[in-house]
Design a protein around this motif. Sequence first.
Motif, PDB file in Angstrom:
ATOM      1  N   PRO A   1       0.835  -1.208   0.000  1.00  0.00           N
ATOM      2  CA  PRO A   1       0.000   0.000   0.000  1.00  0.00           C
ATOM      3  C   PRO A   1       0.868   1.256   0.000  1.00  0.00           C
ATOM      4  O   PRO A   1       1.995   1.241   0.499  1.00  0.00           O
ATOM      5  N   CYS A   2       0.353   2.337  -0.552  1.00  0.00           N
ATOM      6  CA  CYS A   2       1.110   3.588  -0.659  1.00  0.00           C
ATOM      7  C   CYS A   2       0.334   4.722   0.010  1.00  0.00           C
ATOM      8  O   CYS A   2      -0.896   4.712   0.036  1.00  0.00           O
ATOM      9  N   MET A   3       1.066   5.717   0.505  1.00  0.00           N
ATOM     10  CA  MET A   3       0.418   6.877   1.115  1.00  0.00           C
ATOM     11  C   MET A   3       1.127   8.159   0.711  1.00  0.00           C
ATOM     12  O   MET A   3       2.352   8.236   0.718  1.00  0.00           O
ATOM     13  N   ASN A   4       0.328   9.169   0.360  1.00  0.00           N
ATOM     14  CA  ASN A   4       0.822  10.523   0.131  1.00  0.00           C
ATOM     15  C   ASN A   4       0.190  11.383   1.218  1.00  0.00           C
ATOM     16  O   ASN A   4      -1.007  11.651   1.190  1.00  0.00           O
ATOM     17  N   ASP A   5       0.988  11.782   2.191  1.00  0.00           N
ATOM     18  CA  ASP A   5       0.482  12.494   3.368  1.00  0.00           C
ATOM     19  C   ASP A   5       0.933  13.950   3.336  1.00  0.00           C
ATOM     20  O   ASP A   5       2.092  14.258   3.579  1.00  0.00           O
ATOM     21  N   GLN A   6      -0.006  14.844   3.031  1.00  0.00           N
ATOM     22  CA  GLN A   6       0.288  16.278   3.060  1.00  0.00           C
ATOM     23  C   GLN A   6      -0.594  16.989   4.085  1.00  0.00           C
ATOM     24  O   GLN A   6      -0.848  18.184   3.984  1.00  0.00           O
ATOM     25  N   TYR A   7      -1.059  16.201   5.073  1.00  0.00           N
ATOM     26  CA  TYR A   7      -1.853  16.777   6.157  1.00  0.00           C
ATOM     27  C   TYR A   7      -0.906  17.172   7.288  1.00  0.00           C
ATOM     28  O   TYR A   7      -0.048  16.387   7.691  1.00  0.00           O
ATOM     29  N   GLU A   8      -1.058  18.367   7.801  1.00  0.00           N
ATOM     30  CA  GLU A   8      -0.169  18.844   8.854  1.00  0.00           C
ATOM     31  C   GLU A   8      -0.532  18.180  10.179  1.00  0.00           C
ATOM     32  O   GLU A   8      -1.669  18.249  10.636  1.00  0.00           O
ATOM     33  N   GLY A   9       0.437  17.522  10.804  1.00  0.00           N
ATOM     34  CA  GLY A   9       0.171  16.785  12.029  1.00  0.00           C
ATOM     35  C   GLY A   9      -0.426  15.429  11.718  1.00  0.00           C
ATOM     36  O   GLY A   9      -0.298  14.912  10.608  1.00  0.00           O
TER      37      GLY A   9
END
Length: 202
Positions: free
Chosen positions: A190-198
């Motif tokens: 699985p892959c994740m692109n996390d651009q959420y702050e915190g």
Amino acid sequence: MIEALDHVKNQPGFAEATVVVYLVMHGGCLPTLPNYPTDGKVHAGIEICAEDNKELPSDDRDWKDYIMYDYELKEMLDGFNPAKFLFITVACESGVMAGQDTAGAFAGASDSLFDSLGAPGRIVITGSTTPLMTSGDVLGHGFWEKGIKEGRGDTAPTGNGDGETSVEEAFYYCKSLANADGTETASSQPCMNDQYEGEMIL
């Protein structure tokens, strides 16, 4: 889908809302279709099945298949910015949508060649990356049931033990599973692109 997104976007309190889009469907990344883009980028597509809205609902209703590519979804989601937005697609070879692609990396391709759905304030998770397959159980069991619902994502080594399981903790817990209970999580990557702050708490 565009109408549904617009409907949600136009609701009172949208800017402070938490929105989760969870799609489980077929997908692919290899240029085997006649309409595969030829712009030099690596693209992933998911299969959308839609009913013919000109007919009354019935078992014999005409269903139409359509391959929706990452760049089309990216355009649809442009400007869709609630306070918390989690987009998940459980589809084979869909890592490009999170800006990751195993086959592309082996060929020397970089993230700049992918039309990622990532954006500030948003987390994008995909069930697998090219050339790997996946199933609904990968995120259904590993992420949602065990990681979030049972709170296992908050435990070591993936969590911080603060009593709340974030999306990020549940994802890393899911990714760490190695074919648990018949769910081939690790081999699906699985892959994740996390651009959420915190950390994102749902």
